[in-house]
Design an enzyme around this catalytic site. Structure first.
Site, PDB file in Angstrom:
ATOM      1  N   SER A   1       8.958   7.269   8.078  1.00  0.00           N
ATOM      2  CA  SER A   1       8.616   7.803   6.765  1.00  0.00           C
ATOM      3  C   SER A   1       9.744   7.641   5.762  1.00  0.00           C
ATOM      4  O   SER A   1       9.538   7.886   4.573  1.00  0.00           O
ATOM      5  CB  SER A   1       8.264   9.296   6.881  1.00  0.00           C
ATOM      6  OG  SER A   1       9.363  10.025   7.385  1.00  0.00           O
TER       7      SER A   1
ATOM      8  N   HIS B   1       3.483   3.173   8.191  1.00  0.00           N
ATOM      9  CA  HIS B   1       3.707   4.599   7.996  1.00  0.00           C
ATOM     10  C   HIS B   1       2.385   5.344   7.963  1.00  0.00           C
ATOM     11  O   HIS B   1       1.660   5.331   6.969  1.00  0.00           O
ATOM     12  CB  HIS B   1       4.489   4.821   6.690  1.00  0.00           C
ATOM     13  CG  HIS B   1       4.727   6.261   6.380  1.00  0.00           C
ATOM     14  ND1 HIS B   1       4.903   6.730   5.093  1.00  0.00           N
ATOM     15  CD2 HIS B   1       4.816   7.357   7.185  1.00  0.00           C
ATOM     16  CE1 HIS B   1       5.087   8.030   5.124  1.00  0.00           C
ATOM     17  NE2 HIS B   1       5.031   8.441   6.372  1.00  0.00           N
TER      18      HIS B   1
ATOM     19  N   GLU C   1       0.893   3.330   4.704  1.00  0.00           N
ATOM     20  CA  GLU C   1       1.808   2.511   3.916  1.00  0.00           C
ATOM     21  C   GLU C   1       2.299   1.357   4.787  1.00  0.00           C
ATOM     22  O   GLU C   1       2.883   1.588   5.850  1.00  0.00           O
ATOM     23  CB  GLU C   1       3.012   3.332   3.444  1.00  0.00           C
ATOM     24  CG  GLU C   1       2.738   4.202   2.242  1.00  0.00           C
ATOM     25  CD  GLU C   1       3.979   4.926   1.766  1.00  0.00           C
ATOM     26  OE1 GLU C   1       4.210   4.959   0.548  1.00  0.00           O
ATOM     27  OE2 GLU C   1       4.727   5.478   2.604  1.00  0.00           O
TER      28      GLU C   1
ATOM     29  N   ASN D   1       6.231   9.249  -0.562  1.00  0.00           N
ATOM     30  CA  ASN D   1       7.220  10.317  -0.413  1.00  0.00           C
ATOM     31  C   ASN D   1       8.239  10.311  -1.548  1.00  0.00           C
ATOM     32  O   ASN D   1       8.739  11.368  -1.952  1.00  0.00           O
ATOM     33  CB  ASN D   1       7.927  10.201   0.932  1.00  0.00           C
ATOM     34  CG  ASN D   1       7.057  10.702   2.070  1.00  0.00           C
ATOM     35  OD1 ASN D   1       6.094  11.434   1.863  1.00  0.00           O
ATOM     36  ND2 ASN D   1       7.369  10.294   3.288  1.00  0.00           N
TER      37      ASN D   1
END
Length: 525
Positions: free
Chosen positions: A243, A264, A276, A314
């Site tokens: 991540s 991800h 992702e 994120n």
């Protein structure tokens, strides 16, 4: 409904009465409710429709007009006859079809359709997948492969108890599917048999696609990838479920750098629709295409992003979360901060989300991204005190909220004393709080697009909707910002920078997009 315009059908009276009964949560009462609706009981009919309206509003928060219009159409048909009902239906469809919500949802649908296409090199066919690193995440990924791809999947770990955890988690997910009648018991047994736990790394030699899901530690991931690189055929794909760590750094010890790619998954794996696909400087196009194609096979929506701290979702989410914490630091009630975003359309507020992710994880990631982005992304110093005091969030039942099982009951009153802040602000205009949390994401989204982290505002919007729950009725972060007007948002950020601090200064990238007519206008130019 993605089109947002369905308000009835050729048999809307009978179907709607059954639907309302189902919405009430008890199918066994559908016959009684149907009689209330259809057998000339005006009082009972009004009570049922009022209850359905309340439940609909509780779920949609009034953001989606079509369900309420559907109830209005049903009521018209019941009270004034089928002809009036059909006329009301036609009028409602005509009005809803040109509404901003319908247009935004159609926009999201088109983004979803576009994500199913891959213009890159032809992907490799995956036949022998494996997962390295057992536990809840590894078990979730293995479950997904067995369930959606219907392929045997090896699960490798160094510890037998970790493998047991992975199998237990996968079994629980299959059991839930059986309880919900989405999977037959015989199919459940067959799919569980596709999971092949092993302590022996040599059994992965024939694997053509490996997802590494070990602990989020760069040295550990580097060691695992280097070992897999030596064991597997040169064309096998090495995907890392990270991540935040650099894909290039993770693959630095491999001889075949082009096959190392980020995959991800978002937690929980079985429910979050986004993957992702993270490409490093050395990642080959065929590796990214293969991961994207396999993600689609697993029922996920892939978005290809270039590696950077936090990747895309994120990275943007941390700017939003940081601003929420600063609002709390200024004395706004945690309940108000969270309610502002729920009312705005997010599935949960930022404090509740921090509990869900884990306060220890949130604190760790905050340091990583503050180091990367400096004064643009400061966090209040008290964030570290929460995990240091044993508050990890939902996973240990002690977070910002008090929990009853998995359900958040209320904010823990002791939190304010622990972080040294007493709420002192009067109940604010919640919409203003929401804008203040959203604007930093818009500002950073402009930087991501300018840096080429993602190929345009469309994939960025899709990633935010599927990765964070950004409200689909707003069409996505960039589409919402374009609708608001980027020059106006630049002005708001300038005012915030003067009142709050320089972290709100509009980026040169945002100013450029504002001068060019907006995010989507620049993409189409």
């Amino acid at each position: 409904a993605i089109a947002g315009t369905c308000v009835g059908g050729g048999t809307e009276l009978a179907l709607a009465s059954t639907w309302i009964a189902m919405a009430d949560g008890d199918a066994r009462r559908s016959g009684g409710l149907r009689r209330l609706l259809l057998e000339g009981n005006p009082l009972g009919r009004r009570l049922v429709l009022a209850q359905a309206r309340r439940r609909t509003l509780a779920q949609t928060k009034g953001h989606y007009p079509a369900p309420l219009r559907a109830l209005d159409v049903v009521a018209t048909g019941l009270e004034r006859g089928p002809g009036a009902g059909f006329e009301a239906e036609a009028r409602a469809i005509g009005e809803l079809a040109v509404s901003p919500v319908a247009k935004n949802l159609i926009h999201v649908f088109r983004l979803m359709e576009a994500s199913k296409k891959d213009d890159g090199p032809p992907p490799q066919e995956v036949r022998r997948p494996a997962v390295v690193g057992a536990g809840v995440m590894g078990g979730g990924i293995a479950h997904l492969i067995a369930d959606k791809a219907d392929l045997p999947v090896r699960i490798l770990d160094l510890r037998a108890d970790a493998l047991a955890t992975a199998l237990s988690h996968a079994a629980a997910l299959f059991d839930r599917q059986v309880r919900r009648r989405r999977l037959a018991p015989a199919a459940r047994r067959r799919k569980m048999a596709l999971l092949k736990p092993t302590l022996d790394a040599t059994t992965l030699a024939a694997s053509d696609f490996v997802v590494e899901a070990v602990v989020e530690s760069l040295p550990v991931k580097q060691q695992v990838m280097a070992d897999l690189d030596r064991r597997l055929a040169p064309d096998a794909i090495l995907a890392t479920n990270t991540s935040s760590l650099s894909i290039d750094a993770i693959g630095s010890g491999t001889a075949h750098r082009g096959r190392v790619v980020g995959m991800h998954f978002f937690n929980p794996v079985d429910r979050m629709p986004l993957v992702e696909v993270v490409v490093g400087e050395r990642t080959a196009g065929a590796a990214a295409s293969t991961v994207s194609a396999f993600a689609r096979r697993l029922g996920k929506t892939p978005v290809v992003v270039r590696e950077c701290p936090g990747f895309l979702v994120n990275r943007l989410l941390m700017f939003y979360s940081a601003e929420a914490l600063w609002l709390i630091d200024e004395g706004h009630r945690i309940e108000d901060v969270d309610r502002a975003m729920v009312d705005w359309g997010m599935p949960m507020g930022p404090a509740r989300l921090a509990d869900e992710v884990g306060l220890d994880v949130a604190a760790k990631v905050s340091h990583i991204l503050t180091e990367a982005f400096g004064e643009r992304l400061p966090f209040p110093p008290w964030l570290d005190r929460l995990p240091e005091g044993g508050r990890l969030g939902l996973k240990n039942g002690r977070g910002i909220y008090l929990y009853e099982g998995r359900k958040a009951k209320r904010v823990d009153p002791a939190v304010a004393a622990e972080i040294g802040i007493t709420p002192r602000r009067a109940a604010p205009e919640l919409a203003a709080l929401a804008r203040r949390m959203i604007l930093p994401m818009v500002n950073e989204a402009a930087r991501c697009l300018a840096e080429g982290i993602v190929e345009g505002p469309g994939p960025l919007d899709l990633a935010m909707i599927f990765g964070t729950g950004f409200p689909p009725f707003r069409g996505g972060l960039c589409r919402w910002a374009d609708a608001e007007g980027l020059p106006a948002l630049v002005g708001e950020l300038e005012a915030l920078a003067a009142a709050v601090g320089p972290r709100h200064l509009p980026s040169e990238a945002l100013r450029s997009f504002a001068a060019g007519g907006g995010f989507y206008a620049a993409a189409e130019a």
